[in-house]
Motif scaffolding. Structure first.
Motif, mmCIF file in Angstrom:
data_model
loop_
_atom_site.group_PDB
_atom_site.id
_atom_site.type_symbol
_atom_site.label_atom_id
_atom_site.label_comp_id
_atom_site.label_asym_id
_atom_site.label_seq_id
_atom_site.Cartn_x
_atom_site.Cartn_y
_atom_site.Cartn_z
ATOM 1 N N ARG A 99 0.815 -1.218 0.000
ATOM 2 C CA ARG A 99 0.000 0.000 0.000
ATOM 3 C C ARG A 99 0.848 1.267 0.000
ATOM 4 O O ARG A 99 0.400 2.312 -0.475
ATOM 5 N N LEU A 100 2.062 1.188 0.548
ATOM 6 C CA LEU A 100 2.932 2.361 0.567
ATOM 7 C C LEU A 100 3.257 2.812 -0.861
ATOM 8 O O LEU A 100 3.539 3.984 -1.100
ATOM 9 N N HIS A 101 3.201 1.883 -1.806
ATOM 10 C CA HIS A 101 3.481 2.224 -3.210
ATOM 11 C C HIS A 101 2.201 2.386 -4.032
ATOM 12 O O HIS A 101 2.113 3.259 -4.900
ATOM 13 N N THR A 102 1.195 1.555 -3.744
ATOM 14 C CA THR A 102 0.032 1.492 -4.633
ATOM 15 C C THR A 102 -1.082 2.477 -4.279
ATOM 16 O O THR A 102 -1.864 2.865 -5.152
ATOM 17 N N GLN A 103 -1.186 2.865 -3.010
ATOM 18 C CA GLN A 103 -2.289 3.738 -2.603
ATOM 19 C C GLN A 103 -1.970 5.203 -2.923
ATOM 20 O O GLN A 103 -1.117 5.820 -2.292
ATOM 21 N N ARG A 104 -2.672 5.742 -3.906
ATOM 22 C CA ARG A 104 -2.395 7.118 -4.329
ATOM 23 C C ARG A 104 -2.884 8.151 -3.324
ATOM 24 O O ARG A 104 -2.383 9.273 -3.295
ATOM 25 N N SER A 105 -3.890 7.772 -2.518
ATOM 26 C CA SER A 105 -4.470 8.757 -1.596
ATOM 27 C C SER A 105 -3.549 9.089 -0.437
ATOM 28 O O SER A 105 -3.486 10.234 0.002
ATOM 29 N N TYR A 106 -2.819 8.093 0.059
ATOM 30 C CA TYR A 106 -1.957 8.372 1.203
ATOM 31 C C TYR A 106 -0.523 7.863 1.050
ATOM 32 O O TYR A 106 0.343 8.215 1.840
ATOM 33 N N GLY A 107 -0.243 7.024 0.030
ATOM 34 C CA GLY A 107 1.115 6.520 -0.156
ATOM 35 C C GLY A 107 2.150 7.621 -0.301
ATOM 36 O O GLY A 107 3.172 7.631 0.405
ATOM 37 N N PRO A 108 1.936 8.614 -1.205
ATOM 38 C CA PRO A 108 2.912 9.703 -1.342
ATOM 39 C C PRO A 108 3.102 10.502 -0.048
ATOM 40 O O PRO A 108 4.216 10.939 0.260
ATOM 41 N N TYR A 109 2.005 10.717 0.696
ATOM 42 C CA TYR A 109 2.078 11.450 1.969
ATOM 43 C C TYR A 109 2.988 10.714 2.954
ATOM 44 O O TYR A 109 3.844 11.323 3.604
ATOM 45 N N LEU A 110 2.807 9.401 3.055
ATOM 46 C CA LEU A 110 3.622 8.619 3.980
ATOM 47 C C LEU A 110 5.085 8.602 3.548
ATOM 48 O O LEU A 110 5.987 8.731 4.378
ATOM 49 N N ARG A 111 5.329 8.448 2.256
ATOM 50 C CA ARG A 111 6.719 8.423 1.776
ATOM 51 C C ARG A 111 7.393 9.772 1.992
ATOM 52 O O ARG A 111 8.579 9.842 2.308
ATOM 53 N N LYS A 112 6.625 10.849 1.855
ATOM 54 C CA LYS A 112 7.180 12.191 2.054
ATOM 55 C C LYS A 112 7.479 12.452 3.533
ATOM 56 O O LYS A 112 8.261 13.337 3.879
ATOM 57 N N SER A 113 6.870 11.671 4.437
ATOM 58 C CA SER A 113 7.130 11.801 5.870
ATOM 59 C C SER A 113 8.423 11.108 6.284
ATOM 60 O O SER A 113 8.893 11.287 7.414
ATOM 61 N N LEU A 114 8.972 10.290 5.386
ATOM 62 C CA LEU A 114 10.194 9.540 5.667
ATOM 63 C C LEU A 114 11.425 10.316 5.208
ATOM 64 O O LEU A 114 11.319 11.229 4.378
ATOM 65 N N PRO A 115 12.604 9.958 5.708
ATOM 66 C CA PRO A 115 13.826 10.550 5.153
ATOM 67 C C PRO A 115 13.899 10.273 3.658
ATOM 68 O O PRO A 115 13.374 9.264 3.173
ATOM 69 N N PRO A 116 14.558 11.144 2.892
ATOM 70 C CA PRO A 116 14.568 11.001 1.428
ATOM 71 C C PRO A 116 15.528 9.922 0.929
ATOM 72 O O PRO A 116 16.498 10.185 0.216
ATOM 73 N N PHE A 117 15.256 8.673 1.319
ATOM 74 C CA PHE A 117 16.059 7.546 0.834
ATOM 75 C C PHE A 117 15.901 7.386 -0.693
ATOM 76 O O PHE A 117 14.909 7.822 -1.280
ATOM 77 N N TRP A 118 16.867 6.693 -1.324
ATOM 78 C CA TRP A 118 16.705 6.269 -2.708
ATOM 79 C C TRP A 118 15.591 5.216 -2.723
ATOM 80 O O TRP A 118 15.572 4.313 -1.907
ATOM 81 N N TYR A 119 14.660 5.334 -3.657
ATOM 82 C CA TYR A 119 13.428 4.540 -3.604
ATOM 83 C C TYR A 119 13.381 3.501 -4.715
ATOM 84 O O TYR A 119 13.719 3.781 -5.867
ATOM 85 N N THR A 120 12.964 2.285 -4.357
ATOM 86 C CA THR A 120 12.792 1.234 -5.362
ATOM 87 C C THR A 120 11.724 0.235 -4.925
ATOM 88 O O THR A 120 11.463 0.069 -3.734
ATOM 89 N N THR A 121 11.128 -0.428 -5.921
ATOM 90 C CA THR A 121 10.210 -1.543 -5.654
ATOM 91 C C THR A 121 10.738 -2.823 -6.300
ATOM 92 O O THR A 121 10.021 -3.828 -6.355
#
Length: 651
Positions: free
Chosen positions: A614-636
Motif C-alpha cells: 500500500r505504501l506504493h500502490t495507494q495514491r491517496s496516502y502513499g505519497p504522503y507517507l513516503r514524504k514523511s520519511l527521510p529522502p532515501f533512494w526509492y525502489t520496488t
C-alpha cells in the motif's frame, strides 16, 4: 558581559567529541533564540544527527530564569542530565563567566517518603523484616529483604531518588516507601515535611538554569495550575510528537475491581463495618458487570454497567464521609489521606463515566487472557486542553525528528492545539515552523524498498508472501536485521520462519529483557532482532550491526482501538475524513520513527524494507507517507535491493 547565541554555540560545540558544528545546528539555535526574544511559539523539525539538544540548550542559557525542558523518554532525559548538560556547563563557563546549573524534576513517587517509611516500619511483622527469612516465604521474604535494604539506604541517601538505589528493587517494595502526589498530605501537615526529598528536589529546581522533566509531569503541572515545576517563561518540548499521547494518558482514567479492593483495604481501619461491606458489595457488582460486558467502545452506558457504577459511586462517597476531615494533628493522617484519595479517584471516574460527556470516550478493556478487565475513559481530543494550558504566559519551542508529516507541520500543529498557520493568530498563539534537515546524505546512505509485488496484508500476523520476502532479505544481508512488527503474533511468526529456513540467530522481544536483547544485537552482527512497538523508537544501533530495517505493515491504528475509532468517527460526522486526519498521520509518525532506526551516523548504510504494498500502490496516502520519511533512494525492485544487501553483507 553580552554573549550572543552563535558565540555560545561555538564554545559548546568545541566541547563535543569531534568538535564540529553540524548542518542545521546554528540555524536551529538562532531560530530558538529568536522565538524566545519575540514570544512566538516555534515548531522545529531536526533530523537525527543534527545535534538538536545543543541547538536548544545553548539559547536557553541566555534566558533570565529557569527554562524547562520536557522529554518523552527516560533515555533522552538521562542523556541530557548525565551527558549533554554537564559537558555544556563546562564548555560555556569561561564564556558566560559563571557555571550554568541544571536539575532533574521527577514525580513525587520517584522519591523516598520518610513518613511512609515510618508508617510501614510500624506495621510490618518482625519476620517480614528479617534478612534470613525462610525460603518458604517466597516473594514475601524477597520483598521483606528489599524493604530492609531500602531502610538501610534511607539512612545515607542525600536526594532519596529511586534511581540511586543500586541494585534496584521491585515496584511493590518501592510503593511501600513512596507517596504518589495525590496521596501526599503536603509538607505543611507532614511531620517530615522539612526533610522531604521531593520538596528538596523542587527547591533545587527553582534555583537552576535548566530544569529537565518528562511529558507526563509537564501535563500534570499544567493541569494543576503550574505549582509543581518552577515558574518559567520558556518551555522546550523535545520528542514533541509524543506529547499529545502522553497528555491523553495523563487525562485518562480507569476503573477495575482490583482498584476497588485496594481502596477498600486501605479504608477499612478508618470506617465502620457497614461502610466497608458496601465497598465489598460494590466491587462484586463491578466484577459481575465487567465479566458480562463485551470488550470495545461503549456507545452508551446502560444495564449492569450503569447500575454497578452507581453502586460504586455511592459506596465510595459513603466511605469518604466515614473517614471524615483529616486534621493537621491527626496521627493517622499519613494512612487516612491515601485511603481517602483512592476512594475519591474512584468516585470521580465513576461519575465521569456516568456523565457520558460528548468530549469523552469510554470503553471496556480486557487483556488477551481475559484476566484483567477495566472500564476506561479518555478525552476525545486534548488539542483544546493544550491550547488552554500549554501556551499562555510562556514561549513554547517544540522539537522532534518527526514533526513535518507529508512535508507539512499542519497535522502535528493541530494535535498540539495550535491554530492553522494561515488562520488569524489568536492571542499568544502565533507560531512559526522550521525544518533544519539532517546532516545525513539519505539518498546515498539508504534505500527505501517497498515490496509492491506482495498482496496487501489482509489478516493479523505475517502473511506467507511477507514471510518469504523476509527470508530472502535477511538471507541476502546475512543477519544485521531489525524487524519491526505490527503485532506480537507477526513477530513470533517471523522469528519462527527465519529460524526454520536459515542458520541465523534470531532474538525475539519477550524472550529476554529488552536491554539484554539490544546489547546482544549490537555485539553479534549475524543476529536479527524482532519485536513490536517499543522497538520502533528509542533503539539506537549505529554501525554495521543494523543494516536492514524490516517493517511488516503500515502502522495504522487498529480499527477496534476505541480512541482512534471515536476520533475518526467525530471527524467523519463533521464532513471530514477521519481516516485522513487521524489514521494517516498516526501511521506517518510511527513509520518515520521506525525507518529512523537505520541511519544513525554519517557512516551508516542500509535498507528500510516495507512489506506492505500500500505504501506504493495507494495514491491517496502513499505519497504522503513516503514524504514523511527521510529522502532515501526509492525502489520496488526486489532484485535490485537483494543485490544491494549482498554487497553490504560482504563489504
Amino acid at each position: 558581559m553580552t554573549v550572543d547565541v552563535e558565540k555560545l554555540l561555538a564554545a559548546a560545540v568545541g566541547a563535543v567529541p569531534g568538535g564540529a558544528e553540524r548542518p542545521g545546528q546554528k540555524e536551529m539555535a538562532k531560530a530558538v533564540d529568536r522565538a524566545i526574544r519575540t514570544g512566538e511559539h516555534l515548531l522545529v523539525q531536526a533530523g537525527t544527527g543534527t545535534g538538536k539538544s545543543l541547538a536548544y540548550l545553548v539559547p536557553a542559557l541566555l534566558v533570565d530564569g529557569p527554562v524547562v525542558v520536557s522529554t518523552a523518554t527516560l533515555a533522552l532525559q538521562s542523556q541530557l542530565v548525565t551527558g549533554d548538560l554537564p559537558r555544556l556547563a563546562d564548555a560555556v563557563e569561561p564564556v558566560l563567566g559563571r557555571r550554568p546549573t541544571f536539575a532533574l524534576v521527577k514525580g513525587r513517587a520517584h522519591y523516598l517518603c520518610k513518613a511512609k517509611l515510618e508508617s510501614s516500619n510500624a506495621d510490618e511483622p518482625d519476620l517480614f523484616q528479617q534478612d534470613d527469612a525462610p525460603k518458604w516465604l517466597g516473594q514475601a521474604g524477597k520483598l521483606g529483604q528489599q524493604v530492609t535494604r531500602i531502610r538501610e539506604w534511607a539512612e545515607t541517601t542525600v536526594e532519596g531518588d529511586r534511581d540511586e538505589l543500586d541494585p534496584g528493587v521491585d515496584d511493590t517494595a518501592w510503593r511501600s516507601v513512596s507517596m504518589p502526589a495525590r496521596e501526599c498530605i503536603g509538607a505543611q501537615k507532614c511531620q517530615f515535611g522539612h526533610e522531604c526529598f521531593a520538596e528538596a528536589s523542587r527547591e533545587r529546581a527553582r534555583a537552576a538554569d535548566i530544569v529537565v522533566t518528562n511529558h507526563s509531569l509537564l501535563a500534570f503541572d499544567s493541569f494543576a495550575g503550574r505549582h509543581i515545576l518552577p515558574e518559567h517563561d520558556v518551555l522546550i518540548i523535545d520528542e514533541a510528537h509524543e506529547l499529545a499521547d502522553r497528555v491523553t494518558s495523563a487525562t485518562q482514567a480507569e476503573l477495575t475491581t482490583s482498584a476497588m479492593d485496594v481502596a477498600g483495604r486501605r479504608a477499612r481501619q478508618h470506617i465502620d463495618a457497614s461502610a466497608y461491606e458496601r465497598l465489598v458489595e460494590a466491587s462484586d457488582a463491578l466484577a459481575v458487570a465487567l465479566a458480562d460486558a463485551r470488550p470495545g467502545r461503549l456507545e452508551s452506558l446502560h444495564g449492569q454497567l450503569r447500575e454497578a457504577l452507581t453502586i460504586v459511586d455511592a459506596a465510595c462517597r459513603h466511605a469518604i464521609d466515614g473517614i471524615g476531615d483529616i486534621k493537621n494533628d491527626d496521627p493517622s493522617a499519613v494512612d487516612k489521606q491515601p485511603a481517602k484519595v483512592n476512594l475519591a479517584a474512584i468516585t470521580e471516574t465513576a461519575q465521569r463515566l456516568l456523565e457520558e460527556a460528548a468530549h469523552d470516550v469510554a470503553w471496556v478493556e480486557k487483556d488477551d487472557r481475559g484476566n484483567r478487565r477495566a472500564l476506561v475513559v479518555a478525552p476525545l481530543s486534548v488539542a483544546g486542553t493544550l491550547t488552554e494550558t500549554l501556551y499562555p504566559e510562556r514561549v513554547v519551542i517544540a522539537s522532534s525528528a518527526t514533526l513535518a508529516l507529508g512535508g507539512e507541520f499542519k497535522a502535528v500543529a493541530r494535535s498540539l492545539g495550535l491554530p492553522p498557520a494561515d488562520a488569524k493568530p489568536e492571542a499568544g498563539l502565533k507560531w512559526t515552523s522550521l525544518d533544519v534537515g539532517s546532516p545525513f546524505d539519505y539518498p546515498k546512505q539508504g534505500i527505501l524498498y517497498v515490496a509492491a509485488h506482495i498482496p496487501r496484508p489482509t489478516m493479523s500476523g505475517l502473511s506467507d508472501g511477507a514471510a518469504d520476502e523476509l527470508v530472502e532479505l535477511v538471507g541476502a544481508i546475512g543477519g544485521r536485521t531489525l524487524g519491526l512488527f505490527s503485532s506480537r503474533k507477526a513477530a513470533e511468526r517471523a522469528a519462527e520462519v527465519v529460524r526454520a529456513r536459515t542458520d541465523l540467530p534470531v532474538l525475539l522481544q519477550g524472550e529476554e529483557s529488552l536491554p539484554l536483547l539490544v546489547k546482544r544485537f549490537k555485539a553479534e552482527p549475524e543476529t536479527c532482532l524482532f519485536g513490536v512497538m517499543s522497538l520502533w523508537q528509542g533503539v539506537d544501533v549505529p554501525g554495521d550491526a543494523c543494516q536492514l530495517v524490516v517493517i511488516d505493515r503500515l502502522p495504522f491504528p487498529r480499527p477496534d482501538e476505541p480512541l482512534s475509532a471515536a476520533r475518526s468517527a467525530a471527524i467523519d460526522a463533521e464532513g471530514g475524513s477521519g481516516f485522513a486526519a487521524v489514521s494517516v498521520p498516526h501511521a506517518a509518525v510511527r513509520l518515520a520513527q521506525g525507518a529512523g532506526r537505520l541511519i544513525r551516523t554519517l557512516g551508516d548504510k542500509g535498507v528500510v524494507a516495507v512489506l506492505d504494498s500500500r505504501l506504493h500502490t495507494q495514491r491517496s496516502y502513499g505519497p504522503y507517507l513516503r514524504k514523511s520519511l527521510p529522502p532515501f533512494w526509492y525502489t520496488t525492485d526486489p532484485a535490485v535491493v537483494r543485490q544491494a544487501l549482498k554487497r553490504l553483507g560482504t563489504s
